[in-house]
Write an enzyme that holds these catalytic residues in place. Structure first.
Site, PDB file in Angstrom:
ATOM      1  N   HIS A 176       0.862  -1.456   0.153  1.00 20.63           N
ATOM      2  CA  HIS A 176      -0.177   0.292  -0.257  1.00 20.63           C
ATOM      3  C   HIS A 176       1.012   1.628   0.138  1.00 20.63           C
ATOM      4  O   HIS A 176       1.271   2.349  -1.231  1.00 20.63           O
ATOM      5  CB  HIS A 176      -1.199   0.454   1.167  1.00 20.63           C
ATOM      6  CG  HIS A 176      -2.224  -0.850   1.284  1.00 20.63           C
ATOM      7  ND1 HIS A 176      -2.125  -1.671   2.695  1.00 20.63           N
ATOM      8  CD2 HIS A 176      -3.048  -1.028   1.069  1.00 20.63           C
ATOM      9  CE1 HIS A 176      -3.122  -2.608   1.931  1.00 20.63           C
ATOM     10  NE2 HIS A 176      -3.708  -1.810   1.294  1.00 20.63           N
ATOM     11  N   LYS A 195     -17.827  -4.860   9.299  1.00 23.59           N
ATOM     12  CA  LYS A 195     -16.595  -5.750   9.921  1.00 23.59           C
ATOM     13  C   LYS A 195     -16.283  -5.292  10.567  1.00 23.59           C
ATOM     14  O   LYS A 195     -16.189  -3.967  11.523  1.00 23.59           O
ATOM     15  CB  LYS A 195     -16.108  -5.216   8.851  1.00 23.59           C
ATOM     16  CG  LYS A 195     -16.068  -6.261   7.448  1.00 23.59           C
ATOM     17  CD  LYS A 195     -14.378  -6.283   6.546  1.00 23.59           C
ATOM     18  CE  LYS A 195     -14.990  -7.135   4.863  1.00 23.59           C
ATOM     19  NZ  LYS A 195     -14.005  -7.138   3.766  1.00 23.59           N
ATOM     20  N   ARG A 210      -2.545  -6.525  -8.151  1.00 26.51           N
ATOM     21  CA  ARG A 210      -1.222  -7.669  -7.741  1.00 26.51           C
ATOM     22  C   ARG A 210      -1.271  -8.777  -8.890  1.00 26.51           C
ATOM     23  O   ARG A 210       0.015  -8.900  -9.099  1.00 26.51           O
ATOM     24  CB  ARG A 210      -0.587  -7.401  -6.445  1.00 26.51           C
ATOM     25  CG  ARG A 210      -0.845  -6.773  -5.314  1.00 26.51           C
ATOM     26  CD  ARG A 210      -2.018  -6.798  -3.701  1.00 26.51           C
ATOM     27  NE  ARG A 210      -2.841  -7.729  -3.737  1.00 26.51           N
ATOM     28  CZ  ARG A 210      -3.472  -8.115  -3.213  1.00 26.51           C
ATOM     29  NH1 ARG A 210      -2.922  -8.203  -2.084  1.00 26.51           N
ATOM     30  NH2 ARG A 210      -4.935  -7.972  -3.044  1.00 26.51           N
ATOM     31  N   SER A 244      -3.216  -8.034   2.785  1.00 19.50           N
ATOM     32  CA  SER A 244      -3.638  -7.274   5.083  1.00 19.50           C
ATOM     33  C   SER A 244      -4.113  -8.635   5.238  1.00 19.50           C
ATOM     34  O   SER A 244      -3.923  -8.833   6.152  1.00 19.50           O
ATOM     35  CB  SER A 244      -3.939  -6.058   4.698  1.00 19.50           C
ATOM     36  OG  SER A 244      -3.780  -5.161   3.854  1.00 19.50           O
TER      37      SER A 244
END
Ligand code: PNS
Length: 169
Positions: free
Chosen positions: A21, A45, A94, A133
């Site tokens: 990031h 969440k 990615r 993450s």
């Protein structure tokens, strides 16, 4: 000729912010006059790191870069971009799997934002393309070395949060 400010939003959960990031933030900040890193507050969440801490960790990492601002947000990223007068949403890529997941988001954000916001993708540096993450949280839970994935302050906060049983609401 007056050149308008080019502002972009870089949204994410950042639970936690990774070296990947940070690379996107650094490179993205060279493309725009202002880059607003927007940390999602998602009431559905339960993150490991509290929203305030996720914001603070990014702010510490980008200290000294006048083009970068960090804040939290709720709701639609397209709405945030419109409110800020930002014409772009920045996302890192990615892999092809990322692209497949990002395409519907990019199209939806354009439509939801009244066609005023475009998504710009930056390919992740290959040496950081393995980082996520979710992986970082897993490694932290099992006491692995976090140095290749995150900065030392992030590793420290993550370990502390996991010892304490997660983020306060
Ligand atoms: O770091 P992440 O979890 O990949 O980020 C996902 C994020 C925050 C970019 C995405 O969930 C998002 O934009 N959420 C805000 C709600 C929204 O705008 N939804 C419509 C487009 S997905």
């Amino acid at each position: 000729m007056k050149i308008e400010q080019r502002a972009a939003v870089y949204p994410g959960s950042f639970d936690p912010v990774t070296r990947g990031h940070l690379d996107i933030i650094m490179r993205g900040s060279r493309l725009f006059d202002k880059l607003v890193v927007a940390v999602l507050e998602n009431p559905e969440k339960t993150p490991v790191l509290a929203e305030r801490e996720r914001v603070d960790l990014i702010a510490r990492a980008v200290e000294g870069n006048p083009r970068v601002e960090v804040r939290s947000f709720r709701g639609l990223v397209a709405r945030l971009a419109a409110e800020l007068g930002a014409g772009w949403i920045l996302r890192g890529l990615r892999s092809e799997a990322d692209l497949a997941a990002e395409m519907p988001m990019a199209i939806s954000n354009r439509l939801a934002g009244g066609r005023t916001v475009e998504t710009v993708f930056l390919p992740t540096r290959p040496e950081l393309s393995f980082i996520s993450s979710r992986l970082v949280r897993d490694i932290a839970r099992h006491g692995g070395d976090l140095a290749p994935f995150v900065t030392p302050p992030v590793a420290k906060s993550l370990r502390k949060a996991l010892r304490g049983g997660g983020a306060p609401s």
